[in-house]
Motif scaffolding. Structure first.
Motif, mmCIF file in Angstrom:
data_model
loop_
_atom_site.group_PDB
_atom_site.id
_atom_site.type_symbol
_atom_site.label_atom_id
_atom_site.label_comp_id
_atom_site.label_asym_id
_atom_site.label_seq_id
_atom_site.Cartn_x
_atom_site.Cartn_y
_atom_site.Cartn_z
ATOM 1 N N ASP A 43 39.952 26.833 47.631
ATOM 2 C CA ASP A 43 38.918 25.864 48.002
ATOM 3 C C ASP A 43 37.869 26.593 48.860
ATOM 4 O O ASP A 43 38.210 27.264 49.843
ATOM 5 N N ALA A 44 36.595 26.445 48.484
ATOM 6 C CA ALA A 44 35.534 27.218 49.148
ATOM 7 C C ALA A 44 35.350 26.844 50.613
ATOM 8 O O ALA A 44 34.811 27.631 51.393
ATOM 9 N N ALA A 45 35.823 25.660 51.023
ATOM 10 C CA ALA A 45 35.642 25.231 52.411
ATOM 11 C C ALA A 45 36.883 25.487 53.264
ATOM 12 O O ALA A 45 36.771 25.837 54.434
ATOM 13 N N THR A 46 38.080 25.305 52.664
ATOM 14 C CA THR A 46 39.306 25.370 53.480
ATOM 15 C C THR A 46 40.123 26.635 53.220
ATOM 16 O O THR A 46 41.030 26.953 53.993
ATOM 17 N N LEU A 47 39.866 27.296 52.105
ATOM 18 C CA LEU A 47 40.632 28.454 51.624
ATOM 19 C C LEU A 47 42.064 28.093 51.217
ATOM 20 O O LEU A 47 42.883 28.986 50.972
ATOM 21 N N ARG A 48 42.365 26.783 51.114
ATOM 22 C CA ARG A 48 43.671 26.402 50.543
ATOM 23 C C ARG A 48 43.556 26.425 49.021
ATOM 24 O O ARG A 48 42.466 26.277 48.473
ATOM 25 N N GLU A 49 44.703 26.580 48.348
ATOM 26 C CA GLU A 49 44.657 26.676 46.890
ATOM 27 C C GLU A 49 44.866 25.305 46.254
ATOM 28 O O GLU A 49 45.949 24.722 46.357
ATOM 29 N N PRO A 50 43.859 24.757 45.585
ATOM 30 C CA PRO A 50 44.043 23.484 44.887
ATOM 31 C C PRO A 50 44.687 23.730 43.525
ATOM 32 O O PRO A 50 44.781 24.874 43.080
ATOM 33 N N ALA A 51 45.139 22.674 42.854
ATOM 34 C CA ALA A 51 45.734 22.827 41.525
ATOM 35 C C ALA A 51 44.642 22.962 40.472
ATOM 36 O O ALA A 51 44.774 23.724 39.520
ATOM 37 N N GLU A 52 43.576 22.222 40.668
ATOM 38 C CA GLU A 52 42.498 22.177 39.674
ATOM 39 C C GLU A 52 41.188 22.620 40.307
ATOM 40 O O GLU A 52 40.964 22.396 41.501
ATOM 41 N N LEU A 53 40.314 23.133 39.467
ATOM 42 C CA LEU A 53 38.962 23.461 39.921
ATOM 43 C C LEU A 53 38.133 22.174 39.857
ATOM 44 O O LEU A 53 37.259 22.020 39.012
ATOM 45 N N ASP A 54 38.435 21.262 40.796
ATOM 46 C CA ASP A 54 37.747 19.965 40.805
ATOM 47 C C ASP A 54 36.833 19.861 42.016
ATOM 48 O O ASP A 54 36.443 18.783 42.438
ATOM 49 N N ARG A 55 36.525 20.999 42.609
ATOM 50 C CA ARG A 55 35.685 21.094 43.816
ATOM 51 C C ARG A 55 35.155 22.527 43.866
ATOM 52 O O ARG A 55 35.669 23.391 43.151
ATOM 53 N N PRO A 56 34.153 22.809 44.715
ATOM 54 C CA PRO A 56 33.700 24.198 44.821
ATOM 55 C C PRO A 56 34.847 25.100 45.280
ATOM 56 O O PRO A 56 35.543 24.789 46.252
ATOM 57 N N CYS A 57 35.053 26.179 44.545
ATOM 58 C CA CYS A 57 36.112 27.137 44.885
ATOM 59 C C CYS A 57 35.504 28.528 44.999
ATOM 60 O O CYS A 57 34.328 28.742 44.717
ATOM 61 N N VAL A 58 36.358 29.464 45.431
ATOM 62 C CA VAL A 58 35.922 30.852 45.561
ATOM 63 C C VAL A 58 37.086 31.736 45.131
ATOM 64 O O VAL A 58 38.237 31.453 45.465
ATOM 65 N N ALA A 59 36.769 32.748 44.334
ATOM 66 C CA ALA A 59 37.765 33.771 43.993
ATOM 67 C C ALA A 59 37.578 34.916 44.974
ATOM 68 O O ALA A 59 36.452 35.396 45.173
ATOM 69 N N LEU A 60 38.665 35.321 45.610
ATOM 70 C CA LEU A 60 38.598 36.336 46.677
ATOM 71 C C LEU A 60 39.582 37.457 46.374
ATOM 72 O O LEU A 60 40.742 37.187 46.041
ATOM 73 N N VAL A 61 39.117 38.706 46.507
ATOM 74 C CA VAL A 61 40.021 39.830 46.318
ATOM 75 C C VAL A 61 39.902 40.816 47.470
ATOM 76 O O VAL A 61 38.816 41.021 48.030
ATOM 77 N N ALA A 62 41.047 41.406 47.801
ATOM 78 C CA ALA A 62 41.087 42.514 48.766
ATOM 79 C C ALA A 62 42.001 43.575 48.184
ATOM 80 O O ALA A 62 43.095 43.259 47.696
ATOM 81 N N THR A 63 41.542 44.827 48.207
ATOM 82 C CA THR A 63 42.304 45.907 47.577
ATOM 83 C C THR A 63 42.157 47.186 48.401
ATOM 84 O O THR A 63 41.271 47.297 49.248
ATOM 85 N N HIS A 64 43.029 48.138 48.077
ATOM 86 C CA HIS A 64 42.789 49.511 48.506
ATOM 87 C C HIS A 64 42.531 50.347 47.258
ATOM 88 O O HIS A 64 43.236 50.222 46.262
ATOM 89 N N VAL A 65 41.510 51.179 47.349
ATOM 90 C CA VAL A 65 41.247 52.170 46.299
ATOM 91 C C VAL A 65 41.322 53.508 47.024
ATOM 92 O O VAL A 65 40.467 53.801 47.871
ATOM 93 N N GLY A 66 42.362 54.277 46.728
ATOM 94 C CA GLY A 66 42.641 55.436 47.581
ATOM 95 C C GLY A 66 42.940 54.896 48.976
ATOM 96 O O GLY A 66 43.742 53.974 49.135
ATOM 97 N N THR A 67 42.261 55.432 49.992
ATOM 98 C CA THR A 67 42.504 54.933 51.347
ATOM 99 C C THR A 67 41.426 53.934 51.780
ATOM 100 O O THR A 67 41.433 53.473 52.921
ATOM 101 N N THR A 68 40.515 53.604 50.869
ATOM 102 C CA THR A 68 39.389 52.738 51.226
ATOM 103 C C THR A 68 39.714 51.283 50.917
ATOM 104 O O THR A 68 40.135 50.952 49.817
ATOM 105 N N ARG A 69 39.489 50.424 51.908
ATOM 106 C CA ARG A 69 39.736 48.998 51.693
ATOM 107 C C ARG A 69 38.445 48.342 51.213
ATOM 108 O O ARG A 69 37.407 48.453 51.857
ATOM 109 N N LEU A 70 38.536 47.647 50.073
ATOM 110 C CA LEU A 70 37.364 46.979 49.503
ATOM 111 C C LEU A 70 37.669 45.498 49.303
ATOM 112 O O LEU A 70 38.761 45.132 48.856
#
Ligand code: AMP
Length: 284
Positions: free
Chosen positions: A249-276
């Protein structure tokens, strides 16, 4: 446009801002850690369009780095930073020392709950405490009317908005779109750490976000399935080590079951030693 002044002390900063205020100018603030790129410059340009006086702060804030993070090696390029923001219309650069911002005896920190707790909050304990503390300090030091942040650090924008509400800070928060390289990689000061091979692998982030967006456009509404699209695409590049990849959920960051509201896809990774990190908004 070499009228951009650089000051290093709070007293000098305040006297410049007071003079601008006395001229009736609206004050815009762009907080950064320097090593500036076109993403930062877009925030400066947005401020310069809307405000008569734009202050850019350049400060690598030690309190938002974990003990094993890259505070010491974080790129510091003040001269080039000043040239870039001058061209974009900044009026003043505030580049204080650590002692100016955190004099001996400093003992107060801002702790934010709710939106600060998941994701970055779990991966980087203490990070948002440092961010909220420096942002509130900069808000109080500068006394701006409007502050500009990038969507690139999506959770950070929610944390700042939460703090502004909870502490009744008299400032308007504006969030500007993520600026990307032509091939899709979100611009970041940390991209300079990437080797040529890692630079290619890092494209998995924006590619996975784009695929998730395309699944929404194609009609997919199950958050579980969207998360699967995101994670499957990231997994195709095993050198990219995923910390989290979620649809929330784009406002609360909780995961809803359906995309029935504004949402956001968020990723965090390491590539080598760099966090992106990267994200994209998903609208039903
Ligand atoms: P930083 O110097 O990384 O702390 O970033 C300072 C500000 O610039 C934050 O509000 C960031 O979200 C924003 N920013 C960083 N990268 C980008 C980007 N690629 N596009 C837009 N804003 C960005």
């Amino acid at each position: 446009m070499s009228t951009t002044q650089v000051v290093h002390t709070i007293a000098e900063l305040r006297s410049q801002v007071a003079a601008a205020r006395a001229r009736g100018l609206k004050i815009g603030l762009v907080p950064t850690m320097g090593a500036l790129h076109p993403g930062h410059v877009s925030l400066v340009a947005a401020s310069a369009r809307a405000c008569g006086f734009t202050v850019v702060t350049v400060f690598v804030n030690p309190t938002q780095f974990g003990p094993k993070e890259d505070f010491a090696k974080y790129p510091r390029t003040l001269e080039a930073d000043v040239a870039q923001v001058a061209a974009a219309g900044a009026d003043l650069v505030f580049a204080p020392s650590v002692d100016e911002v955190y004099p001996a005896g400093n003992a107060t920190f801002v702790e934010i709950g709710g939106v600060a707790e998941p994701l970055e909050g779990e991966c980087r304990p203490g990070h948002f405490r440092g961010v909220a503390t420096i942002v509130l300090k900069l808000f109080n030091i500068v006394g701006a009317d409007v502050a500009y942040f990038g969507q690139k650090d999506y959770q950070q924008t929610l944390v700042v908005r939460q703090m502004v509400r909870d502490f009744n800070v008299p400032i308007t928060v504006e969030v500007c779109p993520t600026v990307r390289e032509p091939d899709g990689l979100a611009m970041s000061s940390r991209n300079v750490y990437l080797s040529p091979a890692e630079r290619k692998q890092a494209l998995a982030l924006s590619r996975a976000l784009r695929k998730t967006e395309q699944a929404v456009t194609a009609g997919e509404r199950s958050v579980w399935k969207l998360r699967d699209v995101l994670q499957t695409e990231l997994a195709a590049t095993p050198e990219v080590r995923v910390q989290y990849a979620v649809v929330a959920d784009a406002a609360t960051l909780r995961e809803p079951a359906e995309l029935d509201r504004p949402c956001v896809a968020l990723v965090a990774t390491h590539v080598g030693t760099t966090r992106l990190i990267d994200n994209c908004l998903l609208r039903p």
